[in-house]
Design an enzyme around this catalytic site. Structure first.
Site, PDB file in Angstrom:
ATOM      1  N   HIS A  61       2.092  -5.018   6.551  1.00 18.57           N
ATOM      2  CA  HIS A  61       2.342  -3.537   5.861  1.00 18.57           C
ATOM      3  C   HIS A  61       2.324  -2.994   6.784  1.00 18.57           C
ATOM      4  CE1 HIS A  61      -1.944  -2.807   5.454  1.00 18.57           C
ATOM      5  NE2 HIS A  61      -2.424  -3.902   5.756  1.00 18.57           N
ATOM      6  N   ASP A 176      -5.884  -1.635  10.800  1.00 17.35           N
ATOM      7  CA  ASP A 176      -4.857  -3.159   9.827  1.00 17.35           C
ATOM      8  C   ASP A 176      -4.336  -1.793   8.685  1.00 17.35           C
ATOM      9  OD1 ASP A 176      -4.950  -3.614   7.044  1.00 17.35           O
ATOM     10  OD2 ASP A 176      -6.913  -2.787   6.901  1.00 17.35           O
ATOM     11  N   GLU A 208       0.342  -2.226   0.946  1.00 21.57           N
ATOM     12  CA  GLU A 208      -0.572  -3.287   0.815  1.00 21.57           C
ATOM     13  C   GLU A 208      -1.981  -2.686   0.290  1.00 21.57           C
ATOM     14  OE1 GLU A 208      -3.092  -5.930   2.300  1.00 21.57           O
ATOM     15  OE2 GLU A 208      -2.922  -3.847   2.530  1.00 21.57           O
ATOM     16  N   GLU A 209      -2.523  -1.505   1.250  1.00 23.60           N
ATOM     17  CA  GLU A 209      -4.040  -1.548   0.678  1.00 23.60           C
ATOM     18  C   GLU A 209      -3.993  -0.438  -0.615  1.00 23.60           C
ATOM     19  OE1 GLU A 209      -5.314  -1.922   2.964  1.00 23.60           O
ATOM     20  OE2 GLU A 209      -4.409  -1.566   4.715  1.00 23.60           O
ATOM     21  N   HIS A 319     -10.771  -0.069   7.940  1.00 25.36           N
ATOM     22  CA  HIS A 319     -11.709   0.719   6.565  1.00 25.36           C
ATOM     23  C   HIS A 319     -12.084   2.059   7.119  1.00 25.36           C
ATOM     24  CE1 HIS A 319      -9.168  -1.559   3.212  1.00 25.36           C
ATOM     25  NE2 HIS A 319      -8.585  -2.046   4.694  1.00 25.36           N
TER      26      HIS A 319
END
Length: 364
Positions: A61, A176, A208-209, A319
């Site tokens: 992603h 990420d 995706e998140e 994150h």
């Protein structure tokens, strides 16, 4: 071999969920001439090469956690809504970049009250997201509007990737999943000019998140026969826990995920990944996750069901504004993905779902 320029370009790109244009442009530049490149209606982008054998997806992603401007206040401050999962404890005082009209990148800071103005109870509390504002230096809503800032403007951390004192480790934002996306690009470049026993689909997915939304929109007419998902999962070696429980330690190698709450990976594909890593001497870690999820949670449910495995590059502090990643893990993930793609021929892919044979093996 680690590609510093490509890695930093991936990490530094401004691409919160739903606003992945900079990443699509990077995909197009990096893989120009590597295959047939197309963009889907949801914003996913793919590069397909090969004309025979099973269709194998290599997915990563493109989006990162960030914010959107919710409104511009009369005093020029920006209220925000989160995009993806944040722990607001990490946010006050951090620098951000607002992408304004025309692509202009405007720096700002998440407002932080000085301790002089806080009660003891407030000092111990975690601020709710609706209490956070961005200061871009505008004196009024009108001035912010002149700069092209309006509701819906995307916001990401203002962070550049840097090499740490340990020259094999990097600190930066959005590992990420820029670690997985970088690895996908590297794999395609390494396989350039090499004929694999499959039709390879490299897919950069969106959103995706916020629930693997891009993965849910893969073209039903062109679904893969199996999928290898590249991710930047949280490293678990920085919380003070015992090393006996580590399944994603920095420098420990590529993480092969067998389970998370969103997807039980295809056991035969997990076994093939582990066997390939052992035979090729690739450092690896087997993971069973109690939390989290990846695009595999959506992909494995498409069509009649798609065998999936997740290969992760452990990242500390995901994150948040600054993650830490190890080049050794990036290289291990790249090596394993390359070797898997060389082995996923028609027989190997068919064997992943030959449950008659797999079940008989349990009786022997």
């Amino acid at each position: 071999m680690f590609d510093e320029e490509l890695f930093c370009a991936c990490s530094d790109a401004h691409a919160v969920s739903g606003h992945e244009g900079e990443m699509r442009n990077l995909f197009r530049r990096a893989l120009s001439g590597s295959g047939r490149i197309r963009t889907g209606a949801s914003g996913n982008i793919r590069c397909e090469r090969g004309d025979g054998g099973p269709r194998v997806m290599l997915g990563a992603h493109m989006d990162e956690v960030g914010f959107l401007v919710q409104c511009v206040l009369s005093n020029g401050l920006l209220s925000i809504v989160p995009v993806g999962g944040w722990w607001s404890h990490t946010l006050p005082g951090q620098r951000v970049a607002v992408r304004a009209r025309g692509g202009r990148r405007i720096p700002g800071v998440i407002a932080a009250q000085p301790p002089h103005f806080l009660s003891e109870a407030q000092k111990k509390a975690v601020l709710p997201m609706e209490a956070l504002f961005i200061d871009v230096g505008a004196a009024s809503a009108e001035e912010a509007g002149e700069w092209g800032i309006a509701p819906g403007a995307p916001v990401v951390p203002e962070v550049k990737a840097v090499r740490l004192a340990n020259p094999r480790r990097w600190m930066g934002k959005a590992f990420d999943n820029r670690a997985g996306f970088y690895t996908m690009l590297r794999v395609l470049r390494r396989l350039a000019g090499e004929k694999t026993p499959n039709t390879l689909m490299a897919v950069g997915t969106v959103q995706e998140e916020v629930g693997a939304r891009g993965a849910k929109t893969l073209d039903p007419a062109e679904l893969p026969d199996c999928a290898v998902i590249l991710e930047g999962p949280p490293a678990d070696d920085s919380s003070g826990a015992s090393g006996d429980t580590f399944q994603g330690a920095l420098g420990g190698g590529v993480q092969i995920r067998a389970f998370d709450p969103t997807a039980i990976m295809n056991p035969a594909l997990v076994a093939l990944a582990c066997r390939t890593a052992r035979e090729c001497g690739i450092p690896h870690q087997l993971a069973v996750r109690r939390s989290g999820g990846t695009d595999a949670g959506a992909v494995h449910l498409l069509g009649r069901g798609i065998p999936c495995v997740v290969l992760g590059i452990p990242v500390r502090y995901i994150h948040s504004h600054n993650g830490v990643v190890d080049e050794a893990d990036l290289e291990a993930a790249e090596d394993l993905a390359v070797e898997l793609l060389r082995r996923l021929d028609a027989a190997a892919v068919a064997a992943l779902t030959d449950y008659d044979t797999l079940d008989r093996a349990l009786l022997s």
